[in-house]
Design an enzyme around this catalytic site. Structure first.
Site, PDB file in Angstrom:
ATOM      1  N   GLU A 154       0.842  -1.193   0.000  1.00 32.01           N
ATOM      2  CA  GLU A 154       0.000   0.000   0.000  1.00 32.01           C
ATOM      3  C   GLU A 154       0.882   1.249   0.000  1.00 32.01           C
ATOM      4  O   GLU A 154       1.842   1.326   0.740  1.00 32.01           O
ATOM      5  CB  GLU A 154      -0.899  -0.028   1.251  1.00 32.01           C
ATOM      6  CG  GLU A 154      -1.870   1.112   1.331  1.00 32.01           C
ATOM      7  CD  GLU A 154      -2.642   1.295   0.026  1.00 32.01           C
ATOM      8  OE1 GLU A 154      -3.359   0.384  -0.384  1.00 32.01           O
ATOM      9  OE2 GLU A 154      -2.498   2.375  -0.600  1.00 32.01           O
ATOM     10  N   CYS A 283       6.014   5.132   9.182  1.00 34.87           N
ATOM     11  CA  CYS A 283       6.529   4.329   8.056  1.00 34.87           C
ATOM     12  C   CYS A 283       8.011   4.547   7.753  1.00 34.87           C
ATOM     13  O   CYS A 283       8.795   3.619   7.846  1.00 34.87           O
ATOM     14  CB  CYS A 283       5.699   4.615   6.806  1.00 34.87           C
ATOM     15  SG  CYS A 283       4.021   3.999   6.968  1.00 34.87           S
TER      16      CYS A 283
HETATM   17  P1  NAD Z   1      -2.068   0.804  12.599  1.00 35.27           P
HETATM   18  O1  NAD Z   1      -1.266   0.583  13.819  1.00 35.27           O
HETATM   19  O2  NAD Z   1      -2.787   2.092  12.394  1.00 35.27           O
HETATM   20  O3  NAD Z   1      -3.163  -0.358  12.473  1.00 35.27           O
HETATM   21  C1  NAD Z   1      -2.898  -1.700  12.704  1.00 35.27           C
HETATM   22  C2  NAD Z   1      -4.166  -2.332  13.276  1.00 35.27           C
HETATM   23  O4  NAD Z   1      -4.006  -3.745  13.347  1.00 35.27           O
HETATM   24  C3  NAD Z   1      -4.493  -1.859  14.692  1.00 35.27           C
HETATM   25  O5  NAD Z   1      -5.816  -1.355  14.729  1.00 35.27           O
HETATM   26  C4  NAD Z   1      -4.343  -3.119  15.542  1.00 35.27           C
HETATM   27  O6  NAD Z   1      -5.246  -3.153  16.634  1.00 35.27           O
HETATM   28  C5  NAD Z   1      -4.650  -4.206  14.518  1.00 35.27           C
HETATM   29  N1  NAD Z   1      -4.127  -5.536  14.860  1.00 35.27           N
HETATM   30  C6  NAD Z   1      -2.901  -5.876  15.347  1.00 35.27           C
HETATM   31  N2  NAD Z   1      -2.828  -7.211  15.534  1.00 35.27           N
HETATM   32  C7  NAD Z   1      -4.023  -7.727  15.150  1.00 35.27           C
HETATM   33  C8  NAD Z   1      -4.562  -9.041  15.122  1.00 35.27           C
HETATM   34  N3  NAD Z   1      -3.849 -10.095  15.531  1.00 35.27           N
HETATM   35  N4  NAD Z   1      -5.822  -9.202  14.690  1.00 35.27           N
HETATM   36  C9  NAD Z   1      -6.554  -8.141  14.289  1.00 35.27           C
HETATM   37  N5  NAD Z   1      -6.096  -6.866  14.294  1.00 35.27           N
HETATM   38  C10 NAD Z   1      -4.851  -6.662  14.728  1.00 35.27           C
HETATM   39  O7  NAD Z   1      -1.088   0.519  11.392  1.00 35.27           O
HETATM   40  P2  NAD Z   1      -1.145   1.161   9.924  1.00 35.27           P
HETATM   41  O8  NAD Z   1      -0.577   2.523   9.948  1.00 35.27           O
HETATM   42  O9  NAD Z   1      -2.489   0.921   9.350  1.00 35.27           O
HETATM   43  O10 NAD Z   1      -0.080   0.244   9.178  1.00 35.27           O
HETATM   44  C11 NAD Z   1      -0.350  -1.114   8.882  1.00 35.27           C
HETATM   45  C12 NAD Z   1       0.723  -1.599   7.919  1.00 35.27           C
HETATM   46  O11 NAD Z   1       0.638  -0.858   6.687  1.00 35.27           O
HETATM   47  C13 NAD Z   1       2.151  -1.418   8.410  1.00 35.27           C
HETATM   48  O12 NAD Z   1       2.937  -2.476   7.924  1.00 35.27           O
HETATM   49  C14 NAD Z   1       2.574  -0.123   7.748  1.00 35.27           C
HETATM   50  O13 NAD Z   1       3.975  -0.045   7.590  1.00 35.27           O
HETATM   51  C15 NAD Z   1       1.881  -0.213   6.415  1.00 35.27           C
HETATM   52  N6  NAD Z   1       1.608   1.072   5.773  1.00 35.27           N
HETATM   53  C16 NAD Z   1       1.219   2.139   6.522  1.00 35.27           C
HETATM   54  C17 NAD Z   1       0.944   3.345   5.893  1.00 35.27           C
HETATM   55  C18 NAD Z   1       0.541   4.552   6.703  1.00 35.27           C
HETATM   56  O14 NAD Z   1       0.609   5.664   6.165  1.00 35.27           O
HETATM   57  N7  NAD Z   1       0.118   4.387   7.949  1.00 35.27           N
HETATM   58  C19 NAD Z   1       1.061   3.452   4.502  1.00 35.27           C
HETATM   59  C20 NAD Z   1       1.426   2.335   3.769  1.00 35.27           C
HETATM   60  C21 NAD Z   1       1.703   1.147   4.416  1.00 35.27           C
END
Ligand code: NAD
Length: 477
Positions: A154, A283
């Site tokens: 993403e 990130c």
């Molecule tokens: P985040 O911390 O906002 O969300 C992660 C969610 O996963 C949380 O709500 C958490 O409660 C949930 N979670 C954790 N373990 C779980 C489980 N076992 N079962 C169900 N839910 C569970 O993280 P994010 O910012 O959305 O990032 C997620 C991934 O996407 C990461 O690898 C990040 O590097 C990548 N990413 C993030 C962005 C960004 O801008 N935030 C952009 C591109 C990619």
């Protein structure tokens, strides 16, 4: 065969929740899973846990229809054709990506597979994670013909996440089998064909029916590397322009003129050439570290990334010294801080350079009154309200009687301040701007001492001498 797909998205954070809402917008039936019960309840009740433009609108559109929320991963996985994993992949102590959340989710999914499933990693993960997910599922006794694992990194940015998702620069799909490719094509077909952009309710953005996002089909390994390499490259661009800014400051050139001159070269491009206090957020710091770690593991020397990280940390320190150079000492000073999130447009404070800066100011004995349009509540968890730390909900309340105003992120409203009013309420007309939001000569004319990044420091004519000239004098001078 129906065009619509039954999708489960695991993780309801910035990526998972936005992806789930957007998949529903594309016509799919989506179940969004999170193990944070409070978050799930909030989403069911109509709340939105994060600040993202258009997200509330999409959730309201589909909440009582094809978008559901649950904490029951097994049931959600059982009902799905495709399961996206979008949980966090934070930095481990060693600097590598901590994949324990992905591992836990993969094991749980394995226990619910009784018909063909496509499992798609959407979290940012190191190369070979796809392979590990496959092994975990096989170890749980699932035969190969019942599942595939694919990679769909993403690229959304917080603050513009919904638009970025629906109007992507590119859609990267990494898979090793034709049945996985067919399923992923079906999911993204409304975007790839351009059909989505014809719809009356389509979220506006740069893509059109005639110019839909390109879809890049790759191997799973290439898809994993594309994400890490893209973030590491963008971070490199930021560190590069920050060093150029320091050169500009030393010789009296303007980094914005230099960045414009560089950016007009189509091979370079103008984005991510804004000098400032370095990158932050959830990130870039962890992805640069994880990519460097991958390189170390396979004995490839990627010293460039070590340098990028070093420059990034030094840039924060340099800016802190700049604030100090106008205040002389921090103890007893009142500082108005504008911006707490790691950038404007988001409430995310993870790895925020702004919070780091506030902590240092407090440590040095300053009193801080801070304002951020969206991140205040999260910031309070990291830096509680106290004698020296106050949060307010208005720029001008923050600035009242302050010794200086310090801009730390780039919310659009910070670039549109009523400067005369601000000058009138500050104790001293001093602004230190980490985001280069104002024109230095206009600021001097308005009577401000104005310090920015990679540009000459200016002072109103009445105040002679630059604070940089005296910044390195002994404190007792
Ligand atoms: P985040 O911390 O906002 O969300 C992660 C969610 O996963 C949380 O709500 C958490 O409660 C949930 N979670 C954790 N373990 C779980 C489980 N076992 N079962 C169900 N839910 C569970 O993280 P994010 O910012 O959305 O990032 C997620 C991934 O996407 C990461 O690898 C990040 O590097 C990548 N990413 C993030 C962005 C960004 O801008 N935030 C952009 C591109 C990619």
């Amino acid at each position: 065969m129906s065009k619509n797909v039954a999708i489960t998205v695991v993780g309801s954070g910035y990526v998972g929740l936005v992806a789930a809402a957007c998949f529903a917008e594309l016509g799919h039936r989506v179940v969004c899973v999170d193990n944070d019960e409070a978050k799930v309840q909030m989403l069911r009740d109509g709340g939105v846990p994060i600040h993202e433009k258009y997200l509330q609108e999409l959730l309201d559109r589909y909440r009582c229809g094809r978008l559901e929320f649950t904490s029951d991963l097994r049931a959600a996985a059982c009902d799905a054709q495709v399961i996206f994993i979008a949980v966090g992949t934070p930095q481990s102590q060693a600097g590598s990506a901590d994949l324990s959340y992905v591992d836990a989710v993969a094991s749980e999914i394995a226990r619910s597979i009784d018909s063909y499933k496509l499992i798609v990693e959407k979290s940012t993960v190191p190369v070979y994670t796809n392979e590990w997910i496959r092994r975990v599922i096989e170890r749980n006794g699932v035969p190969q013909e019942l599942f595939d694992v694919a990679s769909n990194p993403e690229f959304l940015r917080e603050g513009t996440a919904v638009t970025d998702f629906l109007h992507a620069d590119r859609i990267v799909l990494g898979m090793d089998t034709e049945r996985a490719a067919e399923m992923l094509r079906r999911i993204y077909e409304p975007l790839a064909s351009g059909d989505y952009y014809r719809k009356a309710h389509a979220i506006p953005g740069t893509r059109t029916e005639d110019d839909p996002p390109p879809v890049l089909m790759t191997s799973t390994k290439a898809a994993e590397i594309i994400k890490h390499a893209s973030n590491a490259f963008l971070a490199t661009k930021i560190s590069f322009i920050n060093v150029v800014a320091n050169i500009c400051e030393a010789v009296g050139a303007d980094v914005q003129e230099v960045a414009r001159g560089m950016g007009l070269d189509s091979r370079i491009g103008s984005k991510f050439l804004q000098a400032g206090i370095g990158y932050g957020g959830s990130c870039f710091p962890k992805d640069v570290a994880a990519f460097r770690h991958v390189a170390e593991q396979i004995k490839v020397d990627f010293g460039l990334l070590r340098e990028v990280e070093k420059i990034n940390l030094e840039q924060r320190q340099r800016f802190f010294r700049k604030v100090q150079s106008v205040l002389w000492t921090f103890r007893g000073k009142k500082i108005a801080v504008l911006g707490l999130a790691f950038k404007g447009g988001t409430d995310d404070i993870r790895e925020s350079p702004a919070l780091d800066m506030v902590k240092q100011m407090l440590h040095e004995g300053a009193a801080v009154r801070a304002y951020d349009p969206a991140a205040t509540e999260h910031a309070k968890d990291m830096i509680p309200v106290g004698q020296q730390m106050e949060y307010v909900d208005d720029v001008y309340v923050a600035a009242e009687d302050a010794d200086a105003v310090v801009i730390l992120n780039d919310w659009p409203e910070f670039a549109e301040l009523d400067l005369r009013r601000l000058r009138g309420i500050l104790r001293y007309p001093i602004m230190v701007d980490a985001r280069n939001l104002y024109d230095p000569s206009a600021m001097a004319e308005l009577g401000f001492s104005y310090l920015s990044v990679g540009r000459a420091e200016v002072s109103p004519a009445a105040l002679c001498g630059s604070s940089r000239d005296i910044a390195f004098l002994p404190q007792s001078a």
